[in-house]
Design an enzyme around this catalytic site. Sequence first.
Site, PDB file in Angstrom:
ATOM      1  N   HIS A 196      -9.766  42.407   5.061  1.00  0.00           N
ATOM      2  CA  HIS A 196      -9.450  41.174   4.320  1.00  0.00           C
ATOM      3  C   HIS A 196     -10.694  40.563   3.669  1.00  0.00           C
ATOM      4  O   HIS A 196     -11.392  39.746   4.254  1.00  0.00           O
ATOM      5  CB  HIS A 196      -8.825  40.157   5.290  1.00  0.00           C
ATOM      6  CG  HIS A 196      -8.184  38.989   4.626  1.00  0.00           C
ATOM      7  ND1 HIS A 196      -7.131  38.312   5.196  1.00  0.00           N
ATOM      8  CD2 HIS A 196      -8.427  38.363   3.452  1.00  0.00           C
ATOM      9  CE1 HIS A 196      -6.762  37.323   4.395  1.00  0.00           C
ATOM     10  NE2 HIS A 196      -7.556  37.341   3.334  1.00  0.00           N
ATOM     11  N   HIS A 203     -12.309  39.149  -0.365  1.00  0.00           N
ATOM     12  CA  HIS A 203     -12.031  38.748  -1.750  1.00  0.00           C
ATOM     13  C   HIS A 203     -13.283  39.032  -2.574  1.00  0.00           C
ATOM     14  O   HIS A 203     -14.328  38.436  -2.326  1.00  0.00           O
ATOM     15  CB  HIS A 203     -11.704  37.252  -1.811  1.00  0.00           C
ATOM     16  CG  HIS A 203     -10.523  36.867  -0.990  1.00  0.00           C
ATOM     17  ND1 HIS A 203      -9.256  36.784  -1.505  1.00  0.00           N
ATOM     18  CD2 HIS A 203     -10.415  36.551   0.326  1.00  0.00           C
ATOM     19  CE1 HIS A 203      -8.415  36.435  -0.545  1.00  0.00           C
ATOM     20  NE2 HIS A 203      -9.093  36.298   0.580  1.00  0.00           N
ATOM     21  N   ARG A 218     -13.207  39.022  -6.128  1.00  0.00           N
ATOM     22  CA  ARG A 218     -13.154  38.229  -7.375  1.00  0.00           C
ATOM     23  C   ARG A 218     -13.373  39.061  -8.642  1.00  0.00           C
ATOM     24  O   ARG A 218     -13.724  38.522  -9.681  1.00  0.00           O
ATOM     25  CB  ARG A 218     -14.215  37.116  -7.348  1.00  0.00           C
ATOM     26  CG  ARG A 218     -14.356  36.331  -6.052  1.00  0.00           C
ATOM     27  CD  ARG A 218     -13.109  35.592  -5.683  1.00  0.00           C
ATOM     28  NE  ARG A 218     -13.331  34.622  -4.617  1.00  0.00           N
ATOM     29  CZ  ARG A 218     -12.366  34.063  -3.895  1.00  0.00           C
ATOM     30  NH1 ARG A 218     -11.108  34.372  -4.130  1.00  0.00           N
ATOM     31  NH2 ARG A 218     -12.637  33.189  -2.964  1.00  0.00           N
ATOM     32  N   ASN A 274      -6.000  39.007  -5.504  1.00  0.00           N
ATOM     33  CA  ASN A 274      -5.983  37.734  -6.237  1.00  0.00           C
ATOM     34  C   ASN A 274      -7.164  37.682  -7.216  1.00  0.00           C
ATOM     35  O   ASN A 274      -8.106  36.922  -7.074  1.00  0.00           O
ATOM     36  CB  ASN A 274      -5.978  36.526  -5.291  1.00  0.00           C
ATOM     37  CG  ASN A 274      -7.166  36.473  -4.360  1.00  0.00           C
ATOM     38  OD1 ASN A 274      -7.809  37.485  -4.102  1.00  0.00           O
ATOM     39  ND2 ASN A 274      -7.458  35.295  -3.855  1.00  0.00           N
ATOM     40  N   HIS A 288       0.106  36.151   3.783  1.00  0.00           N
ATOM     41  CA  HIS A 288      -0.497  34.826   3.935  1.00  0.00           C
ATOM     42  C   HIS A 288       0.694  33.894   4.161  1.00  0.00           C
ATOM     43  O   HIS A 288       1.426  33.582   3.230  1.00  0.00           O
ATOM     44  CB  HIS A 288      -1.259  34.456   2.664  1.00  0.00           C
ATOM     45  CG  HIS A 288      -1.803  33.058   2.646  1.00  0.00           C
ATOM     46  ND1 HIS A 288      -3.150  32.797   2.631  1.00  0.00           N
ATOM     47  CD2 HIS A 288      -1.190  31.852   2.621  1.00  0.00           C
ATOM     48  CE1 HIS A 288      -3.345  31.484   2.601  1.00  0.00           C
ATOM     49  NE2 HIS A 288      -2.168  30.888   2.592  1.00  0.00           N
ATOM     50  N   HIS A 308      -4.980  36.172   8.901  1.00  0.00           N
ATOM     51  CA  HIS A 308      -5.635  34.973   9.449  1.00  0.00           C
ATOM     52  C   HIS A 308      -4.722  34.027  10.243  1.00  0.00           C
ATOM     53  O   HIS A 308      -4.547  32.866   9.901  1.00  0.00           O
ATOM     54  CB  HIS A 308      -6.365  34.191   8.350  1.00  0.00           C
ATOM     55  CG  HIS A 308      -5.627  34.023   7.058  1.00  0.00           C
ATOM     56  ND1 HIS A 308      -4.325  33.586   6.969  1.00  0.00           N
ATOM     57  CD2 HIS A 308      -6.029  34.247   5.780  1.00  0.00           C
ATOM     58  CE1 HIS A 308      -3.957  33.532   5.703  1.00  0.00           C
ATOM     59  NE2 HIS A 308      -4.974  33.944   4.961  1.00  0.00           N
ATOM     60  N   ASP A 316     -11.731  37.418   6.061  1.00  0.00           N
ATOM     61  CA  ASP A 316     -11.242  36.589   4.957  1.00  0.00           C
ATOM     62  C   ASP A 316     -12.426  36.094   4.116  1.00  0.00           C
ATOM     63  O   ASP A 316     -12.475  34.941   3.694  1.00  0.00           O
ATOM     64  CB  ASP A 316     -10.416  35.407   5.489  1.00  0.00           C
ATOM     65  CG  ASP A 316      -9.651  34.670   4.397  1.00  0.00           C
ATOM     66  OD1 ASP A 316      -9.595  35.163   3.252  1.00  0.00           O
ATOM     67  OD2 ASP A 316      -9.115  33.575   4.690  1.00  0.00           O
ATOM     68  N   PHE A 354     -10.861  26.111  -1.442  1.00  0.00           N
ATOM     69  CA  PHE A 354     -10.685  26.615  -0.087  1.00  0.00           C
ATOM     70  C   PHE A 354     -11.485  27.907   0.075  1.00  0.00           C
ATOM     71  O   PHE A 354     -11.501  28.746  -0.822  1.00  0.00           O
ATOM     72  CB  PHE A 354      -9.206  26.967   0.163  1.00  0.00           C
ATOM     73  CG  PHE A 354      -8.298  25.791   0.392  1.00  0.00           C
ATOM     74  CD1 PHE A 354      -8.246  25.166   1.627  1.00  0.00           C
ATOM     75  CD2 PHE A 354      -7.464  25.338  -0.618  1.00  0.00           C
ATOM     76  CE1 PHE A 354      -7.382  24.096   1.855  1.00  0.00           C
ATOM     77  CE2 PHE A 354      -6.598  24.272  -0.411  1.00  0.00           C
ATOM     78  CZ  PHE A 354      -6.556  23.654   0.824  1.00  0.00           C
TER      79      PHE A 354
END
Length: 420
Positions: A56, A58, A60, A90, A175, A228, A301, A319
Site C-alpha cells: 500500500h 501512493h 502520485r 489514485n 478503503h 488500513h 499507506d 490527508f
Amino acid sequence: MKTVIKNGLVYQNGELLHLDVLIDGKKISAIGENLSAEKTIDAAGMLVTPGLVDVHVHYRDPGQTYKEDIETGSCAALHGGFTTVCAMPNVIPVPNTPELMKKMVTNNQERGSVHIFQYGPVTIDETSDKIPDYAALKKAGAIALSNDGHGVQSAQVMYKAMEKAKENNLIIAAHAQDDSLFNHGVINEGEKAQELNLPEISELAETTQIARDLLLAEKTGVHYHICHVSTKTSLDLVRTAKKRGVHVTCEVAPHHLLLADSDIPTDDPYYKMNPPLRSKEDKEALLQGLIDGTVDMIATDHAPHAKNEKTGSMKTAAFGITGSETAFGSLYTKLVKTGKLKLERLLELMTKNPAQIFNLKTGIIEPGQEADIAIFDINHKKKLLEEDYQSKAVNTPFTGESFFGETVKTIVSGEVKYER
C-alpha cells in the site's frame, strides 16, 4: 560475481539464525555456515531479512509528481528496507483501461529501483458507479483492485464488483468509508477533536462499510482485503468473518499501531491521515490483532504531499502521512524493543505474509529465490532528519525521533541498490 552476506542474524523460515547467505547473480544460491565468495558483505551485529514488502503505497505518478514520482518513491522504499511495493491507482489519469494500465506497469518497471506492482481501480475513476474491464486490466498487469482514498458508496456496485473480481481471481483491497458518516471530518470523534475544535470523523464511517462488505464478500466468495484497519470494532468484525469462513484479509498501518488521537499535540496537519488516528483502546486492539493473527500484514499507506499542502490547519490540509522510510525502525523500536511484539512476528507481517497473500514471489530468504534482502542495524539509534529522507515529502510526525533499525543495505535482485 558471487557475494556472501556473513555473520548476520538471518530471518529464515520464521526463525532468527546466524547463517551466511550466498548470492549468485540475481538469485540466492545457498544458505548455511562457512560459505565463501569473491565478495563479502560483513553483517556482524546486523539483522538480515527478506526485502520488506508493502502492499500500500501512493507514488502520485502520473499526474501529481510534484508530491512524489516513481524514482523518489522507490528510493524512499529502498531507504526503508523495502524491495517490493504495490502502488495505488489514485493517479491522474486513473488506469481505467488496459492501455493506461500497460503504460503504468512499463513506467514502474523502467523507472523504479524496487519491484513495483500496480493496482487497478474497482470503479472507473475510483468515484463512479461504472466497473472497468477487470479481465483486460489483469491481462495488462493489474495485480489487484482498489479505489483507495474512496469507499464504494453503493452496495449494489460493490456487489457487482466483487462478483466480477471473483470471476477474474482478483483481490478487492477496500478503503472502507461511508461518506455520509464521514461527514467532512478531519480528526477522530472524541475528546481531542472537541479540545481542538475540529470536525469529527465517526468510526462508523469505517465500521459500517466493513460490515456491509463482509456480508457481500461472504455471498460472492471474493478475496476481500481491508486497507488500513483502524478500530477495535473493525477488527472484531474481521475476526468474526474469518471464523465464518469469509475470504478476508486485512492490513494495519504503522501510525495506527504507534499513535492515538490523544498523542496529537495541536492542530498539526502532520497528524492528519485517513483513517484518522483513533483512541488508545483502538490502538491497543490493533496490537492485539497482530499478536493473535487477526491482522494479516502491516502496510505503510505511504502518502506523500508537498509541504504547502500540509501546513496551516487540519481543516484545510491534505490527508496523509509518509511511511516507507520510518516503518521498520519505528515499529522495531516501539513494539519489539519494548517487548510488546516478537521480532519474528513483525518480520512475518512485513515480508512473508503480504507476499504470499498478494501472490508476489518474494518475501522469503531461500535458495532459488530472487535475492531481495535488507540489512538493518538494530543495535544503534539513529535520529530521523528531514534532510535524510529520499522521498520528495516529509509529512510525518516521527521526524526528530530516534529509532533503532536503520537500514544499512537494501539488495534488489542481487544488486545493492541502497547503502548507508
